[in-house]
Write an enzyme that holds these catalytic residues in place. Structure first.
Site, PDB file in Angstrom:
ATOM      1  N   LYS A  61     -36.669  13.240 -13.648  1.00  0.00           N
ATOM      2  CA  LYS A  61     -37.240  12.806 -12.369  1.00  0.00           C
ATOM      3  C   LYS A  61     -37.909  13.987 -11.680  1.00  0.00           C
ATOM      4  CE  LYS A  61     -33.929   9.057 -11.771  1.00  0.00           C
ATOM      5  NZ  LYS A  61     -32.600   8.668 -11.320  1.00  0.00           N
ATOM      6  N   GLN A 105     -28.007  10.104  -7.100  1.00  0.00           N
ATOM      7  CA  GLN A 105     -27.836   9.625  -8.477  1.00  0.00           C
ATOM      8  C   GLN A 105     -26.487   8.905  -8.636  1.00  0.00           C
ATOM      9  OE1 GLN A 105     -30.205   9.974 -11.067  1.00  0.00           O
ATOM     10  NE2 GLN A 105     -28.819   8.652 -12.212  1.00  0.00           N
ATOM     11  N   ASP A 128     -34.650   3.860  -3.767  1.00  0.00           N
ATOM     12  CA  ASP A 128     -34.017   3.019  -4.777  1.00  0.00           C
ATOM     13  C   ASP A 128     -34.076   1.552  -4.399  1.00  0.00           C
ATOM     14  OD1 ASP A 128     -33.015   4.453  -6.934  1.00  0.00           O
ATOM     15  OD2 ASP A 128     -31.350   5.257  -5.758  1.00  0.00           O
TER      16      ASP A 128
END
Ligand code: NDP
Length: 296
Positions: A61, A105, A128
């Site tokens: 990422k 995460q 997200d």
């Protein structure tokens, strides 16, 4: 790429190529934002613990964020970090003007309340789409940030099929991360949507009704070619590590070998949904940066 000979040609939906195209477009947008608004979108990723798979995801990422011209901030905390310390870091990032997107995460260690942490991220910096405000938006008027994996699936479906109106979509899996948001997106796209799960009766018969079949289960090669309606479009979200012929391999939730012979189009694993998920994370970060600065 096409395979098959007699009945019809099967399209292999190339997630790597779709992701590269999306990143190319994002790089142009990022350059425009810098030139016209002196704005460099920034993505902060918080990693708790040493989980090897999470470390790989976070590294990828970060690398791709920088490649499209954005800023990447990585925060690593030990596995035994206090929940309060993690919440304090999120709070600090919420108030940091150079950070436009925050990703914590998952999974988090068991002593940390995952939902509390997810909802502590400002919904304007949620990339997200897991914050309750964004979940509510997705299920009402739209307009919020959409979870990356289903968003990537939708993009691939639209580029393969065009208009999805009226198609029968079956989603196997009802998680908050994939199954449920995928259903909401396909409903918005005017599909007739059915969500299947571990208690579904006669899953095989249900799958056979699908023009679009999305498998997000976490069971290697569960969906067989014989479950698929000829010509259907199959999106395989599953990522499963299995031992085969003495080697560790990544396989999806769909038995690719038998499915490829029946499906009209199918995503491979690896190289399908996975690359699009990260590209959509960058897309969401740019979207949030623009929104925070009132840029259309
Ligand atoms: P979850 O474990 O949260 O959900 C799995 C779902 O599958 C549940 O709804 C469960 O039903 C259902 N299920 C389990 N067994 C069966 C069965 N025998 N028949 C029908 N349904 C069943 O998984 P996720 O949604 O988080 O992930 C699914 C897969 O996608 C995993 O392989 C994961 O690694 C992968 N993934 C890939 C991503 C990518 O970027 N490519 C991103 C996110 C996930 P029930 O609710 O009844 O228990």
């Amino acid at each position: 790429m096409t395979t098959g000979v007699l009945a019809f040609m099967t399209t292999v939906i190339d997630g790597k190529a779709s992701a590269a195209k999306l990143r190319e477009g994002l790089a142009v947008t990022v350059a425009d934002l810098k030139r016209d608004h002196n704005l460099v979108p920034g993505l902060a990723v918080v990693l708790v613990g040493e989980d090897p798979a999470s470390q790989v995801y976070v590294r990828n990422k970060g690398r791709q964020t920088v490649e499209v011209g954005m800023q990447s901030f990585e925060h690593k905390l030990p596995a035994d970090v206090d929940e309060d310390e993690l919440l304090a870091l999120v709070e600090k990032l919420n108030g940091d003007d150079s950070v436009h997107g925050i990703l914590v995460q998952l999974p988090l260690p068991k002593h940390i309340n995952e939902s509390k942490v997810i909802n502590s991220v400002s919904h304007d910096k949620d990339v997200d789409g897991f914050h309750l405000v964004n979940v509510a938006r997705l299920n009402t008027d739209g307009g919020g940030v959409v979870p990356c994996t289903p968003l990537g699936c939708l993009m691939m479906l639209k580029s393969t099929l065009g208009d999805l109106s009226g198609l029968n979509a079956v989603i196997v899996g009802r998680s908050n991360i994939v199954g449920k948001p995928m259903a909401a997106l396909l409903l918005q796209a005017n599909c007739t949507v059915t969500i299947a799960h571990s208690r579904t009766r006669d899953l095989e018969a249900l799958c056979k009704t699908a023009d679009i079949l999305v498998a997000a289960v976490g069971r290697p090669k569960m969906v067989l070619g014989s479950w698929i309606k000829p010509g259907a479009t199959v999106i395989d979200v599953g990522i499963n590590r299995i031992e085969e012929e003495g080697k560790t391999r990544l396989v999806g939730d769909v038995d690719y070998a038998s499915a490829e012979a029946v499906a009209g189009a199918i995503t491979p694993v690896p190289g399908g949904v996975g690359p699009m998920t990260i590209a959509c994370l960058l897309h969401n970060t740019v979207q949030q940066a623009k929104r925070q600065h009132g840029i259309d």
